[in-house]
Design a protein around this motif. Structure first.
Motif, PDB file in Angstrom:
ATOM      1  N   SER A 196       0.823  -1.211   0.000  1.00 44.64           N
ATOM      2  CA  SER A 196       0.000   0.000   0.000  1.00 44.64           C
ATOM      3  C   SER A 196       0.857   1.260   0.000  1.00 44.64           C
ATOM      4  O   SER A 196       0.418   2.315  -0.451  1.00 44.64           O
ATOM      5  N   LEU A 197       2.075   1.143   0.495  1.00 51.29           N
ATOM      6  CA  LEU A 197       3.000   2.269   0.507  1.00 51.29           C
ATOM      7  C   LEU A 197       3.875   2.310  -0.743  1.00 51.29           C
ATOM      8  O   LEU A 197       4.783   3.117  -0.849  1.00 51.29           O
ATOM      9  N   GLY A 198       3.589   1.410  -1.689  1.00 46.83           N
ATOM     10  CA  GLY A 198       4.329   1.393  -2.944  1.00 46.83           C
ATOM     11  C   GLY A 198       5.598   0.573  -2.902  1.00 46.83           C
ATOM     12  O   GLY A 198       6.406   0.631  -3.830  1.00 46.83           O
ATOM     13  N   GLY A 199       5.791  -0.193  -1.850  1.00 49.40           N
ATOM     14  CA  GLY A 199       7.002  -0.997  -1.718  1.00 49.40           C
ATOM     15  C   GLY A 199       6.931  -2.286  -2.521  1.00 49.40           C
ATOM     16  O   GLY A 199       5.865  -2.748  -2.901  1.00 49.40           O
ATOM     17  N   ASP A 200       8.090  -2.834  -2.773  1.00 50.01           N
ATOM     18  CA  ASP A 200       8.204  -4.113  -3.469  1.00 50.01           C
ATOM     19  C   ASP A 200       8.539  -5.169  -2.426  1.00 50.01           C
ATOM     20  O   ASP A 200       9.394  -4.956  -1.575  1.00 50.01           O
ATOM     21  N   VAL A 201       7.838  -6.288  -2.475  1.00 53.25           N
ATOM     22  CA  VAL A 201       8.025  -7.332  -1.477  1.00 53.25           C
ATOM     23  C   VAL A 201       8.535  -8.588  -2.165  1.00 53.25           C
ATOM     24  O   VAL A 201       7.965  -9.030  -3.158  1.00 53.25           O
ATOM     25  N   GLN A 202       9.610  -9.141  -1.631  1.00 53.85           N
ATOM     26  CA  GLN A 202      10.153 -10.389  -2.158  1.00 53.85           C
ATOM     27  C   GLN A 202      10.147 -11.424  -1.041  1.00 53.85           C
ATOM     28  O   GLN A 202      10.496 -11.111   0.092  1.00 53.85           O
ATOM     29  N   VAL A 203       9.733 -12.630  -1.375  1.00 54.76           N
ATOM     30  CA  VAL A 203       9.692 -13.718  -0.408  1.00 54.76           C
ATOM     31  C   VAL A 203      10.531 -14.857  -0.947  1.00 54.76           C
ATOM     32  O   VAL A 203      10.430 -15.207  -2.120  1.00 54.76           O
ATOM     33  N   TYR A 204      11.364 -15.416  -0.104  1.00 47.40           N
ATOM     34  CA  TYR A 204      12.209 -16.533  -0.487  1.00 47.40           C
ATOM     35  C   TYR A 204      11.738 -17.785   0.242  1.00 47.40           C
ATOM     36  O   TYR A 204      11.497 -17.747   1.443  1.00 47.40           O
ATOM     37  N   VAL A 205      11.597 -18.871  -0.481  1.00 48.66           N
ATOM     38  CA  VAL A 205      11.201 -20.148   0.097  1.00 48.66           C
ATOM     39  C   VAL A 205      12.423 -21.056   0.097  1.00 48.66           C
ATOM     40  O   VAL A 205      13.041 -21.272  -0.939  1.00 48.66           O
ATOM     41  N   VAL A 206      12.772 -21.544   1.264  1.00 49.74           N
ATOM     42  CA  VAL A 206      13.896 -22.462   1.388  1.00 49.74           C
ATOM     43  C   VAL A 206      13.372 -23.859   1.121  1.00 49.74           C
ATOM     44  O   VAL A 206      12.423 -24.311   1.756  1.00 49.74           O
ATOM     45  N   ARG A 207      13.974 -24.530   0.184  1.00 49.15           N
ATOM     46  CA  ARG A 207      13.509 -25.861  -0.193  1.00 49.15           C
ATOM     47  C   ARG A 207      13.784 -26.868   0.903  1.00 49.15           C
ATOM     48  O   ARG A 207      14.872 -26.942   1.429  1.00 49.15           O
ATOM     49  N   GLY A 208      12.743 -27.653   1.193  1.00 43.71           N
ATOM     50  CA  GLY A 208      12.890 -28.749   2.135  1.00 43.71           C
ATOM     51  C   GLY A 208      12.835 -30.065   1.389  1.00 43.71           C
ATOM     52  O   GLY A 208      12.719 -31.121   1.965  1.00 43.71           O
ATOM     53  N   GLY A 209      12.899 -29.980   0.098  1.00 43.54           N
ATOM     54  CA  GLY A 209      12.765 -31.138  -0.770  1.00 43.54           C
ATOM     55  C   GLY A 209      11.845 -30.754  -1.915  1.00 43.54           C
ATOM     56  O   GLY A 209      10.966 -29.908  -1.767  1.00 43.54           O
ATOM     57  N   GLU A 210      12.045 -31.314  -3.045  1.00 42.39           N
ATOM     58  CA  GLU A 210      11.256 -30.957  -4.225  1.00 42.39           C
ATOM     59  C   GLU A 210       9.763 -31.134  -4.005  1.00 42.39           C
ATOM     60  O   GLU A 210       8.965 -30.358  -4.486  1.00 42.39           O
TER      61      GLU A 210
END
Length: 67
Positions: free
Chosen positions: A33-47
C-alpha cells in the motif's frame, strides 16, 4: 514415536501458517500500500515440498490483497 513426530510436525506447520497470516501478510499488505516491493524466499525442504509452499503463499497473498 512415529505418531508423535507426525503430530509435532503438523502442529509446527500450523503454527507457521498462523504466523504467516497474522504477521507476514499484514506487513506485505502495508508495504504494498506504501508502494514498496516485497520479495519472499522459500527455502527448499525437498522438491515435493517446494511447489505446495509456493502455491500456499500465492493463495494467501491473493487473499490478503483482496481482503
Amino acid at each position: 514415536m512415529l505418531e508423535r513426530m507426525k503430530l509435532s510436525t503438523y502442529q509446527y506447520a500450523r503454527s507457521q501458517i498462523k504466523w504467516i497470516k497474522k504477521q507476514l501478510l499484514p506487513a506485505v499488505k502495508e508495504a504494498r500500500s506504501l508502494g514498496g516491493d516485497v520479495q519472499v524466499y522459500v527455502v527448499r525442504g525437498g522438491e515435493e515440498g517446494y511447489a505446495p509452499s509456493i502455491q500456499l503463499l500465492q493463495r494467501e497473498l491473493s487473499k490478503a490483497s483482496s481482503g
